[in-house]
Scaffold this motif. Structure first.
Motif, PDB file in Angstrom:
ATOM      1  N   VAL A 238     -32.938 -19.778   4.246  1.00 34.80           N
ATOM      2  CA  VAL A 238     -33.117 -18.679   3.087  1.00 34.80           C
ATOM      3  C   VAL A 238     -32.939 -19.544   1.837  1.00 34.80           C
ATOM      4  N   PHE A 239     -33.754 -19.557   0.850  1.00 32.54           N
ATOM      5  CA  PHE A 239     -33.792 -20.201  -0.593  1.00 32.54           C
ATOM      6  C   PHE A 239     -33.357 -19.295  -1.444  1.00 32.54           C
ATOM      7  N   HIS A 240     -32.325 -19.348  -2.322  1.00 28.13           N
ATOM      8  CA  HIS A 240     -31.941 -18.252  -3.135  1.00 28.13           C
ATOM      9  C   HIS A 240     -32.054 -18.869  -4.388  1.00 28.13           C
TER      10      HIS A 240
ATOM     11  N   GLN B  38     -35.334 -34.601  -0.582  1.00 24.21           N
ATOM     12  CA  GLN B  38     -34.510 -34.510   0.368  1.00 24.21           C
ATOM     13  C   GLN B  38     -34.613 -32.886   0.908  1.00 24.21           C
ATOM     14  N   ALA B  39     -34.547 -31.895   0.108  1.00 25.25           N
ATOM     15  CA  ALA B  39     -34.610 -30.463   0.723  1.00 25.25           C
ATOM     16  C   ALA B  39     -36.009 -30.197   1.380  1.00 25.25           C
ATOM     17  N   LEU B  40     -36.856 -31.002   1.189  1.00 23.45           N
ATOM     18  CA  LEU B  40     -38.500 -30.891   1.889  1.00 23.45           C
ATOM     19  C   LEU B  40     -38.195 -31.410   3.339  1.00 23.45           C
ATOM     20  N   LYS B  41     -37.463 -32.494   3.252  1.00 21.63           N
ATOM     21  CA  LYS B  41     -37.185 -33.278   4.528  1.00 21.63           C
ATOM     22  C   LYS B  41     -36.388 -32.320   5.558  1.00 21.63           C
ATOM     23  N   VAL B  42     -35.231 -31.597   4.905  1.00 26.90           N
ATOM     24  CA  VAL B  42     -34.461 -30.734   5.654  1.00 26.90           C
ATOM     25  C   VAL B  42     -35.525 -29.405   6.234  1.00 26.90           C
ATOM     26  N   CYS B  43     -36.250 -29.046   5.471  1.00 25.32           N
ATOM     27  CA  CYS B  43     -36.938 -27.798   5.612  1.00 25.32           C
ATOM     28  C   CYS B  43     -38.157 -28.311   6.595  1.00 25.32           C
ATOM     29  N   ARG B  44     -38.344 -29.444   7.011  1.00 23.64           N
ATOM     30  CA  ARG B  44     -39.568 -29.915   7.713  1.00 23.64           C
ATOM     31  C   ARG B  44     -38.861 -29.590   9.185  1.00 23.64           C
ATOM     32  N   ARG B  45     -37.488 -29.518   9.320  1.00 24.51           N
ATOM     33  CA  ARG B  45     -37.044 -29.521  10.706  1.00 24.51           C
ATOM     34  C   ARG B  45     -36.517 -27.847  10.894  1.00 24.51           C
TER      35      ARG B  45
ATOM     36  N   ALA C 218     -26.691 -25.830   1.620  1.00 24.37           N
ATOM     37  CA  ALA C 218     -26.849 -27.160   0.609  1.00 24.37           C
ATOM     38  C   ALA C 218     -27.629 -26.498  -0.815  1.00 24.37           C
ATOM     39  N   VAL C 219     -27.276 -27.393  -1.779  1.00 22.64           N
ATOM     40  CA  VAL C 219     -27.543 -27.074  -3.317  1.00 22.64           C
ATOM     41  C   VAL C 219     -28.624 -27.844  -3.722  1.00 22.64           C
ATOM     42  N   LEU C 220     -29.936 -27.382  -3.848  1.00 25.98           N
ATOM     43  CA  LEU C 220     -30.916 -28.197  -4.703  1.00 25.98           C
ATOM     44  C   LEU C 220     -30.624 -28.475  -5.929  1.00 25.98           C
ATOM     45  N   GLY C 221     -30.315 -29.776  -6.543  1.00 26.90           N
ATOM     46  CA  GLY C 221     -29.646 -30.059  -7.922  1.00 26.90           C
ATOM     47  C   GLY C 221     -28.346 -30.310  -7.634  1.00 26.90           C
ATOM     48  N   GLN C 222     -27.638 -31.401  -8.357  1.00 25.79           N
ATOM     49  CA  GLN C 222     -26.761 -32.033  -8.335  1.00 25.79           C
ATOM     50  C   GLN C 222     -25.666 -31.496  -9.451  1.00 25.79           C
ATOM     51  N   TYR C 223     -26.065 -30.768 -10.375  1.00 26.00           N
ATOM     52  CA  TYR C 223     -25.441 -30.410 -11.777  1.00 26.00           C
ATOM     53  C   TYR C 223     -23.954 -29.645 -11.404  1.00 26.00           C
ATOM     54  N   HIS C 224     -23.063 -30.191 -11.992  1.00 29.30           N
ATOM     55  CA  HIS C 224     -21.784 -29.669 -11.934  1.00 29.30           C
ATOM     56  C   HIS C 224     -21.276 -29.443 -10.685  1.00 29.30           C
ATOM     57  N   LEU C 225     -21.693 -29.839  -9.481  1.00 30.85           N
ATOM     58  CA  LEU C 225     -21.019 -29.782  -8.227  1.00 30.85           C
ATOM     59  C   LEU C 225     -19.708 -30.641  -7.946  1.00 30.85           C
ATOM     60  N   PRO C 226     -18.902 -30.110  -7.098  1.00 26.07           N
ATOM     61  CA  PRO C 226     -17.928 -30.761  -6.610  1.00 26.07           C
ATOM     62  C   PRO C 226     -18.417 -31.514  -5.663  1.00 26.07           C
ATOM     63  N   ASP C 227     -17.443 -32.542  -5.418  1.00 29.27           N
ATOM     64  CA  ASP C 227     -17.957 -33.729  -4.441  1.00 29.27           C
ATOM     65  C   ASP C 227     -18.108 -33.428  -2.945  1.00 29.27           C
ATOM     66  N   ASP C 228     -17.462 -32.194  -2.497  1.00 25.92           N
ATOM     67  CA  ASP C 228     -17.618 -31.719  -1.321  1.00 25.92           C
ATOM     68  C   ASP C 228     -18.864 -30.973  -0.824  1.00 25.92           C
ATOM     69  N   ILE C 229     -19.681 -30.903  -1.861  1.00 25.08           N
ATOM     70  CA  ILE C 229     -20.933 -30.081  -1.684  1.00 25.08           C
ATOM     71  C   ILE C 229     -22.264 -30.981  -1.130  1.00 25.08           C
ATOM     72  N   ASN C 230     -22.886 -30.384  -0.413  1.00 19.76           N
ATOM     73  CA  ASN C 230     -24.138 -30.995   0.135  1.00 19.76           C
ATOM     74  C   ASN C 230     -25.030 -30.883  -1.088  1.00 19.76           C
TER      75      ASN C 230
ATOM     76  N   LEU D 246     -29.439 -23.161  -2.114  1.00 18.78           N
ATOM     77  CA  LEU D 246     -29.331 -22.507  -3.250  1.00 18.78           C
ATOM     78  C   LEU D 246     -29.623 -23.304  -4.506  1.00 18.78           C
ATOM     79  N   GLY D 247     -30.518 -22.631  -5.487  1.00 21.75           N
ATOM     80  CA  GLY D 247     -30.893 -23.433  -6.599  1.00 21.75           C
ATOM     81  C   GLY D 247     -30.057 -23.875  -7.728  1.00 21.75           C
ATOM     82  N   ASN D 248     -30.071 -25.069  -8.253  1.00 21.38           N
ATOM     83  CA  ASN D 248     -29.137 -25.312  -9.141  1.00 21.38           C
ATOM     84  C   ASN D 248     -30.007 -26.078 -10.247  1.00 21.38           C
ATOM     85  N   SER D 249     -30.783 -25.700 -11.049  1.00 19.86           N
ATOM     86  CA  SER D 249     -31.820 -26.283 -11.777  1.00 19.86           C
ATOM     87  C   SER D 249     -31.446 -26.714 -13.292  1.00 19.86           C
ATOM     88  N   ASN D 250     -30.408 -26.038 -13.718  1.00 19.55           N
ATOM     89  CA  ASN D 250     -29.806 -26.220 -15.047  1.00 19.55           C
ATOM     90  C   ASN D 250     -29.050 -27.266 -15.278  1.00 19.55           C
TER      91      ASN D 250
END
Length: 351
Positions: free
Chosen positions: A75-77, A59-66, A41-53, A13-17
C-alpha cells in the motif's frame, strides 16, 4: 535515518514536502503508532525521527520490485499531488502489485490534474464531512485526524515563557490572514478594555511575506494602548506548544478556510473551551454550546459575544473544557486514527 531498504515494507507513506506542515505533522504522529504494528517505510526523509525507515525514490522502487512474502500487494499512501505521482510511477515501474491510497482534505474545487490523479487511485479517504463534499467520487471512509493526548497533557517546555495576562486567550498557527489573526485582534481590541485581567497570546510562525500584515496589526494594537496585553510569540519550539495550550484559559481557532484544523482538538485535549469558525472539521468536532462554540467565518461580533460569555464565567469555561476533553479522548486520539488507517490498508490489500 535508518536504511532498511531490504525490509519488506508492506506500507509506504509519502513525505514530499520540505516544509513542515499540518500534513507532515499528522503523518508523523500517526506513523509513531503505526510503526509498532506494521512494517512501514517513508518515501522522503524530511522531518523524520532517526528510527524511521526513510527511502528515496530509487530505494522505494528497489523495495517494490520484491513481492511481499504474504503474497498481498503493498500500500502506498499519498496525501499530496506529487506523492500521487510518485505512487503511480512506482506502480508502473514495479513488477509487484501496489494499491494506491489518497487522503483528500482540501475544501475547494479540485484542479484537473488532481481530479485525474485521484481517478488513478485504488482507494480514497477524507478526514471530515466538509472535505468530502468537494470530492467527485465518494470516499471509501472518513477517518478524522487524531492527536497525541499524552504529549499535549504531559510534555514540558524547553524554557519558561512569560504570559501577558492573569487570564489569557490564545490563537495558534501560522500568523496570516487565512488563519483569522486579524479577527482575533479586532475582537480583543473591543473586549480587553473592559476585561483588565485578560490578555491575548498569538503563537505561530511569521513568514517574510506576512510581516507587513503583522506590522499592521501591531500598529492597531499600539494605537489602542494594548501593546502590552496582546503578545506575538512567533514560532516556538515544537516541544513548547503543549505548554502554551495548557496555559490558556480560552483558545480561539478563526480560520477563513481550513483542511482539518488540529488546533481545535489540541485545545480540547487539555480541557480548554474553544471558539472556532465553521471551517475545516470543526463543525464535525464541536457540539454547539456543549463542548465549544462555533461562529460564522469572519463574524467578529459573534466572537466578541463568545469571549465575553466565557470570560464572565469560570464555571462555564471549566464545564465546557471538561466535556471537550472527554470527546477528544473518545473520538480524536492518534491511536484511533492510526488503527483505522491500518484497518483500511488491510481491507484494501485483501480486496
Amino acid at each position: 535515518m535508518v536504511d532498511r531498504s531490504n525490509n519488506e515494507c508492506e506500507i509506504i507513506l509519502g513525505n514530499s514536502n520540505k516544509k513542515f506542515s499540518g500534513v507532515t505533522s499528522t503523518m508523523l504522529q500517526v506513523l509513531s503508532v503505526q510503526k509498532e504494528s506494521a512494517d512501514i517505510a517513508v518515501l522522503g526523509q524530511y522531518h523524520l525521527p532517526d528510527d524511521i525507515n526513510a527511502l528515496n525514490f530509487f530505494q522505494a522502487l528497489k523495495v517494490c520490485r520484491r513481492p511481499l512474502s504474504s503474497g498481498l500487494p503493498r500500500v502506498f499512501h499519498a496525501r499530496r499531488n506529487d506523492e500521487m505521482i510518485q505512487g503511480l510511477l512506482l506502480k508502473v515501474l514495479s513488477p509487484t502489485a501496489i494499491r494506491l491510497v489518497f487522503t483528500s482534505t482540501a475544501q475547494r474545487q479540485k484542479t484537473w490534474i488532481t481530479r485525474w490523479l485521484m481517478s488513478k487511485m485504488d482507494g480514497l479517504l477524507t478526514t471530515c464531512s466538509a472535505a468530502h463534499q468537494f470530492m467527485l467520487e465518494p470516499a471509501d471512509a472518513v477517518i478524522p485526524h487524531g492527536i497525541n493526548i499524552g504529549r499535549m497533557v504531559e510534555q514540558q517546555p524547553t524554557k519558561e515563557h512569560d504570559l501577558p495576562g492573569k487570564y489569557n486567550v490564545g490563537i495558534f498557527g501560522r500568523v496570516r490572514h487565512q488563519k483569522g489573526i486579524d479577527l482575533f485582534v479586532d475582537a480583543l481590541l473591543e473586549v480587553l478594555p473592559n476585561q483588565p485581567d485578560w490578555a491575548g497570546v498569538v503563537v505561530g510562525e511569521i513568514t517574510a511575506q506576512n510581516e507587513t500584515f503583522v506590522s499592521g496589526l501591531k500598529k492597531k494594537i499600539d494605537k489602542a494602548g494594548l501593546g502590552d496585553r496582546i503578545r506575538f510569540y512567533g514560532e516556538v519550539d515544537f516541544q513548547d506548544i503543549p505548554w502554551f495550550y495548557r496555559s490558556m484559559d480560552i483558545v480561539t481557532s478563526l480560520s477563513r478556510n481550513e483542511g482539518f484544523g488540529l488546533t481545535v482538538p489540541e485545545a480540547m485535549s487539555v480541557a480548554k473551551p474553544v471558539i472556532a469558525t465553521r471551517a475545516g472539521a470543526w463543525p464535525d468536532i464541536i457540539e454547539q454550546d456543549v463542548d465549544g462554540l462555533l461562529i460564522d467565518v469572519a463574524d467578529v461580533d459573534a466572537l466578541v459575544r463568545g469571549l465575553n460569555d466565557y470570560m464572565a464565567s469560570p464555571e462555564k469555561r471549566e464545564s465546557t473544557g471538561f466535556k471537550a476533553q472527554e470527546k477528544v479522548q473518545q473520538l480524536y486520539t492518534i491511536d484511533r486514527e492510526a488503527q483505522a488507517l491500518l484497518s483500511y490498508y488491510r481491507q484494501l490489500q485483501n480486496s
